[in-house]
Scaffold this motif. Structure first.
Motif, PDB file in Angstrom:
ATOM      1  N   PHE A  69       0.843  -1.196   0.000  1.00  0.00           N
ATOM      2  CA  PHE A  69       0.000   0.000   0.000  1.00  0.00           C
ATOM      3  C   PHE A  69       0.878   1.245   0.000  1.00  0.00           C
ATOM      4  CE2 PHE A  69      -2.714  -3.302   1.805  1.00  0.00           C
ATOM      5  CZ  PHE A  69      -3.879  -3.121   1.068  1.00  0.00           C
ATOM      6  N   ASP A  70       0.333   2.340  -0.549  1.00  0.00           N
ATOM      7  CA  ASP A  70       1.097   3.586  -0.632  1.00  0.00           C
ATOM      8  C   ASP A  70       0.992   4.419   0.643  1.00  0.00           C
ATOM      9  OD1 ASP A  70       1.929   3.657  -3.618  1.00  0.00           O
ATOM     10  OD2 ASP A  70      -0.218   3.168  -3.676  1.00  0.00           O
ATOM     11  N   TYR A  71      -0.116   4.265   1.365  1.00  0.00           N
ATOM     12  CA  TYR A  71      -0.325   5.065   2.578  1.00  0.00           C
ATOM     13  C   TYR A  71      -1.180   4.254   3.542  1.00  0.00           C
ATOM     14  CZ  TYR A  71      -1.630   9.050   5.562  1.00  0.00           C
ATOM     15  OH  TYR A  71      -1.817   9.907   6.624  1.00  0.00           O
ATOM     16  N   TRP A  72      -0.698   4.131   4.780  1.00  0.00           N
ATOM     17  CA  TRP A  72      -1.480   3.514   5.850  1.00  0.00           C
ATOM     18  C   TRP A  72      -2.056   4.618   6.728  1.00  0.00           C
ATOM     19  CZ3 TRP A  72      -3.135  -1.363   6.703  1.00  0.00           C
ATOM     20  CH2 TRP A  72      -2.550  -2.386   5.943  1.00  0.00           C
ATOM     21  N   ALA A  73      -3.383   4.734   6.730  1.00  0.00           N
ATOM     22  CA  ALA A  73      -4.089   5.717   7.557  1.00  0.00           C
ATOM     23  C   ALA A  73      -4.471   5.026   8.866  1.00  0.00           C
ATOM     24  CB  ALA A  73      -5.329   6.240   6.836  1.00  0.00           C
ATOM     25  N   LEU A  74      -3.646   5.223   9.888  1.00  0.00           N
ATOM     26  CA  LEU A  74      -3.826   4.525  11.156  1.00  0.00           C
ATOM     27  C   LEU A  74      -4.660   5.337  12.140  1.00  0.00           C
ATOM     28  CD1 LEU A  74      -0.216   3.120  11.729  1.00  0.00           C
ATOM     29  CD2 LEU A  74      -2.146   2.035  10.532  1.00  0.00           C
ATOM     30  N   GLY A  75      -5.064   4.669  13.194  1.00  0.00           N
ATOM     31  CA  GLY A  75      -5.725   5.300  14.328  1.00  0.00           C
ATOM     32  C   GLY A  75      -5.476   4.474  15.572  1.00  0.00           C
ATOM     33  N   HIS A  76      -5.848   4.990  16.732  1.00  0.00           N
ATOM     34  CA  HIS A  76      -5.826   4.346  18.047  1.00  0.00           C
ATOM     35  C   HIS A  76      -4.839   5.007  19.003  1.00  0.00           C
ATOM     36  CE1 HIS A  76      -6.666   1.513  21.161  1.00  0.00           C
ATOM     37  NE2 HIS A  76      -5.420   1.064  21.206  1.00  0.00           N
ATOM     38  N   ILE A  77      -3.593   5.251  18.596  1.00  0.00           N
ATOM     39  CA  ILE A  77      -2.637   5.902  19.483  1.00  0.00           C
ATOM     40  C   ILE A  77      -2.860   7.417  19.374  1.00  0.00           C
ATOM     41  CG2 ILE A  77      -0.215   6.164  20.101  1.00  0.00           C
ATOM     42  CD1 ILE A  77      -1.344   3.318  20.346  1.00  0.00           C
ATOM     43  N   HIS A  78      -2.965   8.082  20.505  1.00  0.00           N
ATOM     44  CA  HIS A  78      -3.357   9.493  20.506  1.00  0.00           C
ATOM     45  C   HIS A  78      -2.217  10.467  20.243  1.00  0.00           C
ATOM     46  CE1 HIS A  78      -7.334   8.698  22.907  1.00  0.00           C
ATOM     47  NE2 HIS A  78      -7.239   8.021  21.785  1.00  0.00           N
ATOM     48  N   TRP A 128       4.022   5.429   3.189  1.00  0.00           N
ATOM     49  CA  TRP A 128       3.712   6.188   4.396  1.00  0.00           C
ATOM     50  C   TRP A 128       2.961   5.308   5.396  1.00  0.00           C
ATOM     51  CZ3 TRP A 128       5.490  11.057   5.161  1.00  0.00           C
ATOM     52  CH2 TRP A 128       5.896  11.792   4.051  1.00  0.00           C
ATOM     53  N   VAL A 129       3.358   5.409   6.647  1.00  0.00           N
ATOM     54  CA  VAL A 129       2.614   4.799   7.755  1.00  0.00           C
ATOM     55  C   VAL A 129       2.436   5.903   8.790  1.00  0.00           C
ATOM     56  CG1 VAL A 129       2.559   3.011   9.527  1.00  0.00           C
ATOM     57  CG2 VAL A 129       3.625   2.528   7.297  1.00  0.00           C
ATOM     58  N   VAL A 130       1.212   6.433   8.902  1.00  0.00           N
ATOM     59  CA  VAL A 130       0.984   7.653   9.679  1.00  0.00           C
ATOM     60  C   VAL A 130      -0.090   7.431  10.738  1.00  0.00           C
ATOM     61  CG1 VAL A 130       0.281  10.073   9.601  1.00  0.00           C
ATOM     62  CG2 VAL A 130       1.665   9.103   7.734  1.00  0.00           C
ATOM     63  N   MET A 131       0.276   7.689  11.980  1.00  0.00           N
ATOM     64  CA  MET A 131      -0.664   7.775  13.092  1.00  0.00           C
ATOM     65  C   MET A 131      -0.908   9.265  13.323  1.00  0.00           C
ATOM     66  SD  MET A 131      -2.272   5.628  15.240  1.00  0.00           S
ATOM     67  CE  MET A 131      -1.219   4.169  15.435  1.00  0.00           C
ATOM     68  N   PRO A 132      -2.086   9.792  12.981  1.00  0.00           N
ATOM     69  CA  PRO A 132      -2.290  11.242  13.041  1.00  0.00           C
ATOM     70  C   PRO A 132      -2.406  11.795  14.451  1.00  0.00           C
ATOM     71  CG  PRO A 132      -4.356  10.175  12.510  1.00  0.00           C
ATOM     72  CD  PRO A 132      -3.303   9.085  12.547  1.00  0.00           C
ATOM     73  N   GLY A 133      -2.698  10.914  15.418  1.00  0.00           N
ATOM     74  CA  GLY A 133      -2.928  11.380  16.778  1.00  0.00           C
ATOM     75  C   GLY A 133      -4.340  11.905  16.936  1.00  0.00           C
ATOM     76  N   ILE A 134      -4.701  12.205  18.151  1.00  0.00           N
ATOM     77  CA  ILE A 134      -6.034  12.721  18.444  1.00  0.00           C
ATOM     78  C   ILE A 134      -6.133  14.171  17.967  1.00  0.00           C
ATOM     79  CG2 ILE A 134      -5.424  13.523  20.777  1.00  0.00           C
ATOM     80  CD1 ILE A 134      -8.149  12.432  21.709  1.00  0.00           C
ATOM     81  N   ARG A 168       0.702  11.770  17.669  1.00  0.00           N
ATOM     82  CA  ARG A 168       1.065  11.722  16.258  1.00  0.00           C
ATOM     83  C   ARG A 168       2.450  11.102  16.064  1.00  0.00           C
ATOM     84  NH1 ARG A 168       0.112  13.951  11.294  1.00  0.00           N
ATOM     85  NH2 ARG A 168       1.946  14.301  10.002  1.00  0.00           N
ATOM     86  N   GLN A 169       2.555  10.255  15.041  1.00  0.00           N
ATOM     87  CA  GLN A 169       3.853   9.701  14.692  1.00  0.00           C
ATOM     88  C   GLN A 169       3.828   9.225  13.240  1.00  0.00           C
ATOM     89  OE1 GLN A 169       5.429   6.867  17.458  1.00  0.00           O
ATOM     90  NE2 GLN A 169       7.327   6.599  16.338  1.00  0.00           N
ATOM     91  N   VAL A 170       4.847   9.622  12.500  1.00  0.00           N
ATOM     92  CA  VAL A 170       5.043   9.121  11.146  1.00  0.00           C
ATOM     93  C   VAL A 170       6.039   7.969  11.256  1.00  0.00           C
ATOM     94  CG1 VAL A 170       5.827   9.649   8.810  1.00  0.00           C
ATOM     95  CG2 VAL A 170       4.571  11.376  10.130  1.00  0.00           C
TER      96      VAL A 170
END
Length: 411
Positions: free
Chosen positions: A185-194, A204-210, A196-198
């Motif tokens: 995949f070209d981009y992983w749109a993550l969630g759960h951890i509040h 791309w594997v991106v946790m956007p944060g709350i 932010r972390q790339v």
């Protein structure tokens, strides 16, 4: 060029957990902050003319049913639809137990991925993939439920996961960054951890944060992620989203040789902190540190200083004090203990070290803790070591307050 906005962990109507806010208007602002942040996300999506909004889980906070929350959400989703913006949504652990998620007839512009996993086409050459939680617990990896990326297209995958685990978060849908980057995949749109972390770039594997902190435990600026896709390449930009920003800060007051000097220090520090906060409202937990000559007077008058800190913060503009903490060291006298106050200090130190006193203090603390909700008790006292440290801290603070009343008056 196509733009997509990625967010997660909105936690609509999340309850306040530990704010010491006395200002009613501010209390209401913070209570509504999760909704306000979501409105801001919708405003941003419309202003940026994005093609889609990705919500990677935990749009809701828990199992409480709220018709008002449902009505609010529907209005915002319809706003997106009217602007031609599609919404792709996966259910996280909090959403899975919320009754609203199963009863709302969502607008046609909203695509909800189910627990079996699937994919949906956004444009001719952009596909969105996602897997929802079937219930609150997902102890096993959800990666086997993803279909293979579409060849010759940009593929974005949505996953609510703790990855390898993180402090303060339960382990859900565990997997590794290496597993994600190896799936094509070209981009992983993550969630759960509040926070932010790339985790990776290209892919791309991106946790956007709350997008909005809920209390002082979620301090700092919060954000969402804006994807820009051109010529098959994905670029990423962090976008600020906080309506209220919480902040921890220290102030060394060693050189405060008078009350007026301390007041001026507080004013300068609070003004500087307001300049660091981009959100409309700032909430500060400020700790006074150092070894001031007026140590005992400052401790003696701590209630007065708390009031002055509130006053000074309000004068700065849209800044409030969550708590004013005193972590001050007494001045070094270079002399042996003498006088009634010093004799009392020695006696109290001896008493605090006695097993009988420690046992009684522990029982008192345990009695209070038992009256607290289990979740809050767990946050305050993670284990026996944390409980014992709290007892020691409280008994020492009590002794310091007694000494402050005596030494402050003597000085």
């Amino acid at each position: 060029m196509i733009k997509i906005l990625h967010t997660a962990d909105v936690h609509l109507d999340s309850p306040l957990r530990s704010l010491a806010l006395r200002d009613t208007a501010l209390h209401e602002t913070v209570a509504a902050a999760s909704r306000s942040a979501f409105v801001g996300l919708v405003d941003l999506a419309i202003a940026e003319q994005v093609a889609a909004l990705l919500i990677a889980g935990d749009l809701f906070d828990g199992k409480e049913r709220s018709a008002r929350t449902g009505a609010f959400l529907m209005a915002e989703l319809h706003r997106l639809g009217a602007a031609g913006i599609r919404v792709f949504y996966i259910k996280g652990n909090h959403d899975a137990e919320n009754p609203i998620t199963g009863t709302l007839d969502l607008p046609s512009n909203v695509h909800v991925f189910d627990a079996r996993g699937g994919r949906a086409q956004l444009t001719d050459d952009i596909w969105i993939h996602g897997v929802s939680f079937a219930d609150r617990h997902a102890p096993d990896s959800l990666l086997p439920r993803f279909k293979a990326p579409v060849a010759g297209a940009v593929n974005i995958a949505m996953l609510h996961s703790s990855l390898g685990g993180a402090a303060g978060h339960d382990v859900y849908a565990p997997c590794s960054v290496a597993e994600l980057t190896g799936m094509g995949f070209d981009y992983w749109a993550l969630g759960h951890i509040h926070k932010r972390q790339v985790h990776s770039e290209r892919p791309w594997v991106v946790m956007p944060g709350i997008p909005q902190g809920r209390d002082i435990g979620e301090a700092g600026p919060k954000s969402a992620t804006l994807l820009t896709i051109a010529d098959g390449q994905v670029a990423v930009t962090e976008i600020a989203t906080s309506v209220v920003e919480f902040l921890h800060a220290d102030l060394d007051v060693t050189e405060a040789r008078s009350d007026e000097a301390l007041r001026e220090m507080l004013k300068r520090r609070l003004t500087a902190l307001r300049g660091q906060i981009a959100a409309p409202v700032g909430v500060i937990r400020l700790t006074l540190t150092g070894r001031p000559a007026r140590h005992w007077q400052f401790l003696r008058d701590r209630d007065v200083w708390v009031e002055q800190a509130h006053e000074l913060a309000g004068a700065v503009g849209d800044l409030r004090i969550d708590k004013l903490l005193f972590d001050l060291l007494p001045p070094e006298t270079g002399a042996e203990a003498s006088g009634a106050a010093d004799e009392l200090a020695a006696i109290m130190a001896t008493i605090r070290a006695e097993p009988g006193f420690s046992t009684q203090a522990l029982e008192e603390v345990e009695t209070v803790l038992q009256d607290l909700p289990a979740a809050l008790r767990a946050r305050l006292i993670a284990d026996e070591a944390a409980r014992d440290a709290m007892v020691a801290r409280l008994t020492r603070a009590g002794a310091d307050l007694v000494l402050a009343q005596m030494k402050g008056a003597d000085s």
